[in-house]
Write a protein that holds these residues in place. Structure first.
Motif, PDB file in Angstrom:
ATOM      1  N   THR A   1      17.604  53.004  16.995  1.00 54.16           N
ATOM      2  CA  THR A   1      17.279  51.586  16.793  1.00 54.16           C
ATOM      3  C   THR A   1      16.267  50.713  18.657  1.00 54.16           C
ATOM      4  OG1 THR A   1      19.055  49.944  17.639  1.00 54.16           O
ATOM      5  CG2 THR A   1      19.014  50.973  15.471  1.00 54.16           C
ATOM      6  N   ALA A   2      14.852  49.608  18.018  1.00 58.62           N
ATOM      7  CA  ALA A   2      14.766  49.352  18.941  1.00 58.62           C
ATOM      8  C   ALA A   2      15.763  49.173  20.317  1.00 58.62           C
ATOM      9  CB  ALA A   2      13.848  48.424  18.726  1.00 58.62           C
ATOM     10  N   ILE A   3      17.220  48.400  19.562  1.00 58.56           N
ATOM     11  CA  ILE A   3      17.691  47.942  20.641  1.00 58.56           C
ATOM     12  C   ILE A   3      18.401  48.743  21.259  1.00 58.56           C
ATOM     13  CG2 ILE A   3      19.815  46.774  21.007  1.00 58.56           C
ATOM     14  CD1 ILE A   3      19.429  44.520  18.427  1.00 58.56           C
ATOM     15  N   GLU A   4      18.869  49.810  20.922  1.00 57.77           N
ATOM     16  CA  GLU A   4      19.249  51.107  21.645  1.00 57.77           C
ATOM     17  C   GLU A   4      17.976  51.886  22.610  1.00 57.77           C
ATOM     18  OE1 GLU A   4      22.176  53.323  18.216  1.00 57.77           O
ATOM     19  OE2 GLU A   4      20.259  53.301  17.877  1.00 57.77           O
ATOM     20  N   LYS A   5      17.012  51.653  21.806  1.00 60.62           N
ATOM     21  CA  LYS A   5      16.075  52.794  23.094  1.00 60.62           C
ATOM     22  C   LYS A   5      15.957  51.488  24.656  1.00 60.62           C
ATOM     23  CE  LYS A   5      13.272  54.451  19.360  1.00 60.62           C
ATOM     24  NZ  LYS A   5      12.043  54.490  18.973  1.00 60.62           N
TER      25      LYS A   5
ATOM     26  N   ASP B   1      17.547  41.925  14.949  1.00 56.35           N
ATOM     27  CA  ASP B   1      19.131  40.641  15.380  1.00 56.35           C
ATOM     28  C   ASP B   1      19.067  39.589  16.009  1.00 56.35           C
ATOM     29  OD1 ASP B   1      21.423  39.093  15.776  1.00 56.35           O
ATOM     30  OD2 ASP B   1      22.296  41.051  16.660  1.00 56.35           O
ATOM     31  N   PRO B   2      18.155  38.356  15.239  1.00 54.40           N
ATOM     32  CA  PRO B   2      17.626  36.957  15.561  1.00 54.40           C
ATOM     33  C   PRO B   2      18.797  36.335  16.357  1.00 54.40           C
ATOM     34  CG  PRO B   2      18.105  37.170  13.212  1.00 54.40           C
ATOM     35  CD  PRO B   2      19.032  38.236  13.637  1.00 54.40           C
ATOM     36  N   ASN B   3      20.514  37.238  16.395  1.00 52.02           N
ATOM     37  CA  ASN B   3      20.731  36.842  17.784  1.00 52.02           C
ATOM     38  C   ASN B   3      20.396  37.289  19.293  1.00 52.02           C
ATOM     39  OD1 ASN B   3      21.856  34.545  16.554  1.00 52.02           O
ATOM     40  ND2 ASN B   3      23.308  36.331  15.351  1.00 52.02           N
ATOM     41  N   PHE B   4      19.931  38.582  19.742  1.00 50.18           N
ATOM     42  CA  PHE B   4      19.151  39.252  20.454  1.00 50.18           C
ATOM     43  C   PHE B   4      18.383  38.115  21.360  1.00 50.18           C
ATOM     44  CE2 PHE B   4      16.201  41.932  22.610  1.00 50.18           C
ATOM     45  CZ  PHE B   4      17.281  42.789  23.425  1.00 50.18           C
ATOM     46  N   LYS B   5      19.426  38.728  22.844  1.00 52.47           N
ATOM     47  CA  LYS B   5      19.170  38.168  23.704  1.00 52.47           C
ATOM     48  C   LYS B   5      18.064  38.615  25.026  1.00 52.47           C
ATOM     49  CE  LYS B   5      21.137  34.253  23.204  1.00 52.47           C
ATOM     50  NZ  LYS B   5      20.212  34.113  21.967  1.00 52.47           N
ATOM     51  N   ASP B   6      18.747  40.410  25.402  1.00 51.68           N
ATOM     52  CA  ASP B   6      17.928  41.039  26.052  1.00 51.68           C
ATOM     53  C   ASP B   6      18.801  42.997  25.708  1.00 51.68           C
ATOM     54  OD1 ASP B   6      15.889  42.066  27.644  1.00 51.68           O
ATOM     55  OD2 ASP B   6      16.940  40.885  29.433  1.00 51.68           O
ATOM     56  N   PHE B   7      18.292  43.316  26.748  1.00 54.82           N
ATOM     57  CA  PHE B   7      18.708  44.620  26.647  1.00 54.82           C
ATOM     58  C   PHE B   7      19.826  44.726  27.512  1.00 54.82           C
ATOM     59  CE2 PHE B   7      14.486  45.687  25.280  1.00 54.82           C
ATOM     60  CZ  PHE B   7      14.427  45.994  23.686  1.00 54.82           C
TER      61      PHE B   7
ATOM     62  N   ARG C   1      25.210  48.463  27.481  1.00 52.90           N
ATOM     63  CA  ARG C   1      25.272  49.328  26.459  1.00 52.90           C
ATOM     64  C   ARG C   1      24.658  50.298  26.726  1.00 52.90           C
ATOM     65  NH1 ARG C   1      23.524  44.320  24.274  1.00 52.90           N
ATOM     66  NH2 ARG C   1      21.807  44.948  24.074  1.00 52.90           N
ATOM     67  N   GLY C   2      23.383  50.468  27.086  1.00 58.54           N
ATOM     68  CA  GLY C   2      22.279  51.762  27.938  1.00 58.54           C
ATOM     69  C   GLY C   2      23.557  53.075  28.238  1.00 58.54           C
ATOM     70  N   GLU C   3      24.474  52.673  28.955  1.00 57.46           N
ATOM     71  CA  GLU C   3      24.928  53.783  29.763  1.00 57.46           C
ATOM     72  C   GLU C   3      26.408  54.100  28.920  1.00 57.46           C
ATOM     73  OE1 GLU C   3      28.350  54.661  33.809  1.00 57.46           O
ATOM     74  OE2 GLU C   3      27.479  52.519  32.504  1.00 57.46           O
ATOM     75  N   LYS C   4      26.969  53.869  28.088  1.00 54.32           N
ATOM     76  CA  LYS C   4      27.502  53.818  26.508  1.00 54.32           C
ATOM     77  C   LYS C   4      26.829  54.748  25.760  1.00 54.32           C
ATOM     78  CE  LYS C   4      31.293  52.259  23.225  1.00 54.32           C
ATOM     79  NZ  LYS C   4      31.568  51.135  22.572  1.00 54.32           N
ATOM     80  N   ILE C   5      25.746  54.198  25.319  1.00 51.49           N
ATOM     81  CA  ILE C   5      24.753  55.156  24.368  1.00 51.49           C
ATOM     82  C   ILE C   5      24.568  56.686  25.645  1.00 51.49           C
ATOM     83  CG2 ILE C   5      22.894  55.586  23.412  1.00 51.49           C
ATOM     84  CD1 ILE C   5      22.701  52.466  22.935  1.00 51.49           C
TER      85      ILE C   5
END
Length: 137
Positions: free
Chosen positions: A123-127, A38-44, A48-52
């Motif tokens: 995904t990398a974002i989820e991890k 995701d080119p618009n990705f800023k940071d973890f 979102r991690g809590e929701k996952i």
């Protein structure tokens, strides 16, 4: 002046939990991979991690589970794996300093646990999001 000092103290407290250098390297790898996804990705994001971590899914053995099913809702306490019955040490690094310290172990368990709960690799974002959530516990 007191307000400024209080703001700095609060900011420090929010960021007090940090990854060790090896884990920070892994986070940086995930960040690069996330930017490719995701080119618009800023940071973890810990929220979102809590929701996952807390969202239930039809996972392993067709059971409705979340990460909390085995790790519990209080990550500073031991929990029990619902599949094996084995005791799981606290997941919170503040309660169990060995947590999130070994990159090889973290990669292994992220892969295994995503497959158990989501029936796929994360995904990398989820991890990264989950790791940001866990480091704050």
């Amino acid at each position: 002046m007191k307000k400024v000092a209080l703001l700095f103290l609060c900011a420090y407290a929010l960021n007090a939990a940090q990854f060790n250098p090896a884990m920070q390297g892994y986070i940086d790898e995930l960040r690069l991979e996330a930017k490719k996804l995701d080119p618009n990705f800023k940071d973890f994001d810990a929220l979102r991690g809590e929701k996952i971590f807390t969202t239930k899914n039809i996972g392993k053995n067709s059971q409705e589970i979340s990460c909390q099913s085995c790790h519990g809702s209080d990550l500073k306490k031991e929990a029990k794996n619902i599949f094996t019955g084995k005791t799981i040490a606290p997941l919170s690094p503040s309660a169990n300093p060995s947590r999130l310290s070994d990159v090889k172990e973290v990669k292994k368990w992220l892969k295994r646990n995503f497959k158990d709960v989501y029936l796929r690799e994360g995904t990398a974002i989820e991890k990264g999001d989950v790791l940001y959530y866990l480091i704050k516990q």
